[in-house]
Design an enzyme around this catalytic site. Sequence first.
Site, mmCIF file in Angstrom:
data_model
loop_
_atom_site.group_PDB
_atom_site.id
_atom_site.type_symbol
_atom_site.label_atom_id
_atom_site.label_comp_id
_atom_site.label_asym_id
_atom_site.label_seq_id
_atom_site.Cartn_x
_atom_site.Cartn_y
_atom_site.Cartn_z
ATOM 1 N N ASP A 31 40.893 50.403 96.058
ATOM 2 C CA ASP A 31 39.699 50.582 95.159
ATOM 3 C C ASP A 31 38.625 50.956 96.157
ATOM 4 O O ASP A 31 38.246 50.301 97.248
ATOM 5 C CB ASP A 31 39.583 49.202 94.466
ATOM 6 C CG ASP A 31 38.843 49.562 93.135
ATOM 7 O OD1 ASP A 31 39.110 49.562 91.965
ATOM 8 O OD2 ASP A 31 37.400 49.997 93.629
ATOM 9 N N ILE A 32 37.946 51.757 95.595
ATOM 10 C CA ILE A 32 36.665 52.610 96.530
ATOM 11 C C ILE A 32 35.501 51.395 96.518
ATOM 12 O O ILE A 32 34.650 51.368 97.096
ATOM 13 C CB ILE A 32 36.009 53.882 95.665
ATOM 14 C CG1 ILE A 32 35.601 54.683 96.631
ATOM 15 C CG2 ILE A 32 35.502 53.626 94.486
ATOM 16 C CD1 ILE A 32 35.147 55.976 96.202
ATOM 17 N N ASN A 88 42.991 46.367 83.076
ATOM 18 C CA ASN A 88 41.807 46.404 81.904
ATOM 19 C C ASN A 88 41.948 47.526 80.976
ATOM 20 O O ASN A 88 42.474 48.459 81.371
ATOM 21 C CB ASN A 88 40.457 47.033 82.450
ATOM 22 C CG ASN A 88 39.755 45.985 83.755
ATOM 23 O OD1 ASN A 88 39.814 44.808 83.511
ATOM 24 N ND2 ASN A 88 39.406 46.629 84.907
ATOM 25 N N HIS A 101 46.553 51.713 85.274
ATOM 26 C CA HIS A 101 46.562 51.147 86.656
ATOM 27 C C HIS A 101 46.498 49.772 86.672
ATOM 28 O O HIS A 101 45.917 48.997 86.085
ATOM 29 C CB HIS A 101 45.588 52.009 87.326
ATOM 30 C CG HIS A 101 44.128 51.724 86.878
ATOM 31 N ND1 HIS A 101 43.587 52.490 85.938
ATOM 32 C CD2 HIS A 101 43.234 50.910 87.187
ATOM 33 C CE1 HIS A 101 42.399 52.142 85.728
ATOM 34 N NE2 HIS A 101 42.020 51.055 86.389
ATOM 35 N N HIS A 103 45.485 46.592 88.929
ATOM 36 C CA HIS A 103 44.554 45.911 90.177
ATOM 37 C C HIS A 103 45.446 44.906 90.854
ATOM 38 O O HIS A 103 46.053 44.116 90.085
ATOM 39 C CB HIS A 103 43.217 45.543 89.818
ATOM 40 C CG HIS A 103 42.411 46.435 89.068
ATOM 41 N ND1 HIS A 103 41.253 46.907 89.624
ATOM 42 C CD2 HIS A 103 42.385 47.062 87.594
ATOM 43 C CE1 HIS A 103 40.519 47.678 88.860
ATOM 44 N NE2 HIS A 103 41.139 47.842 87.655
HETATM 45 P P1 5GP Z 1 39.307 50.233 85.626
HETATM 46 O O1 5GP Z 1 37.914 49.622 85.276
HETATM 47 O O2 5GP Z 1 39.267 51.442 85.152
HETATM 48 O O3 5GP Z 1 40.275 49.253 85.444
HETATM 49 O O4 5GP Z 1 39.207 50.554 87.268
HETATM 50 C C1 5GP Z 1 39.028 51.483 87.680
HETATM 51 C C2 5GP Z 1 38.829 51.112 89.369
HETATM 52 O O5 5GP Z 1 38.759 52.417 90.105
HETATM 53 C C3 5GP Z 1 37.402 50.791 89.434
HETATM 54 O O6 5GP Z 1 37.732 49.443 90.397
HETATM 55 C C4 5GP Z 1 36.825 51.459 90.665
HETATM 56 O O7 5GP Z 1 35.895 51.034 91.633
HETATM 57 C C5 5GP Z 1 37.955 52.330 91.010
HETATM 58 N N1 5GP Z 1 37.442 53.922 91.382
HETATM 59 C C6 5GP Z 1 36.765 54.601 90.681
HETATM 60 N N2 5GP Z 1 36.873 55.738 91.306
HETATM 61 C C7 5GP Z 1 37.536 55.851 92.239
HETATM 62 C C8 5GP Z 1 38.114 56.818 93.197
HETATM 63 O O8 5GP Z 1 37.689 58.018 93.237
HETATM 64 N N3 5GP Z 1 38.732 56.422 94.328
HETATM 65 C C9 5GP Z 1 39.158 55.075 94.428
HETATM 66 N N4 5GP Z 1 40.091 54.672 95.427
HETATM 67 N N5 5GP Z 1 39.094 54.046 93.504
HETATM 68 C C10 5GP Z 1 38.214 54.460 92.429
#
Ligand code: 5GP
Length: 110
Positions: A31-32, A88, A101, A103
């Site tokens: 995660d970034i 999420n 996805h 986590h």
């Molecule tokens: P969500 O909130 O949709 O479950 O999680 C999305 C996750 O993707 C977040 O934790 C966010 O930090 C991560 N994320 C967003 N953009 C990027 C990216 O370009 N690269 C990576 N490796 N993670 C990302």
Amino acid sequence: MSEDCLFCKIVKGEIPSEFLYEDDSFVVIKDINPAAPVHLLLLPKKHIRSNNDLQKEDGKIISDLFMVAKKMAKEQGVNESGYKLLFNVEKGGGQVIFHVHLHLIGGWKK
Ligand code: 5GP
Ligand code: ZN
């Protein structure tokens, strides 16, 4: 493939990312913006918007995803200390990237 989907672009290599794991069905990236010392994102290669869009035929993807999580937890050394697995779902559930996805979060100090 959804054209504007960030994770589809990562899966296809259109946005360069380090893959910690890859097979025919999944890639795993860091995660970034990590919420813990270990924070991985397990991405099915198939574009599925959210848990709400799962079809019966996606069952194997989801069960295999948990096996990838098990393997990655061991590789990251958090299998025994413990970790969280989190989906999420949609905006109110904190989803910001609309490509399913999982986590994998762990590695906190004791
Ligand atoms: P969500 O909130 O949709 O479950 O999680 C999305 C996750 O993707 C977040 O934790 C966010 O930090 C991560 N994320 C967003 N953009 C990027 C990216 O370009 N690269 C990576 N490796 N993670 C990302
Ligand atoms: Zn996608």
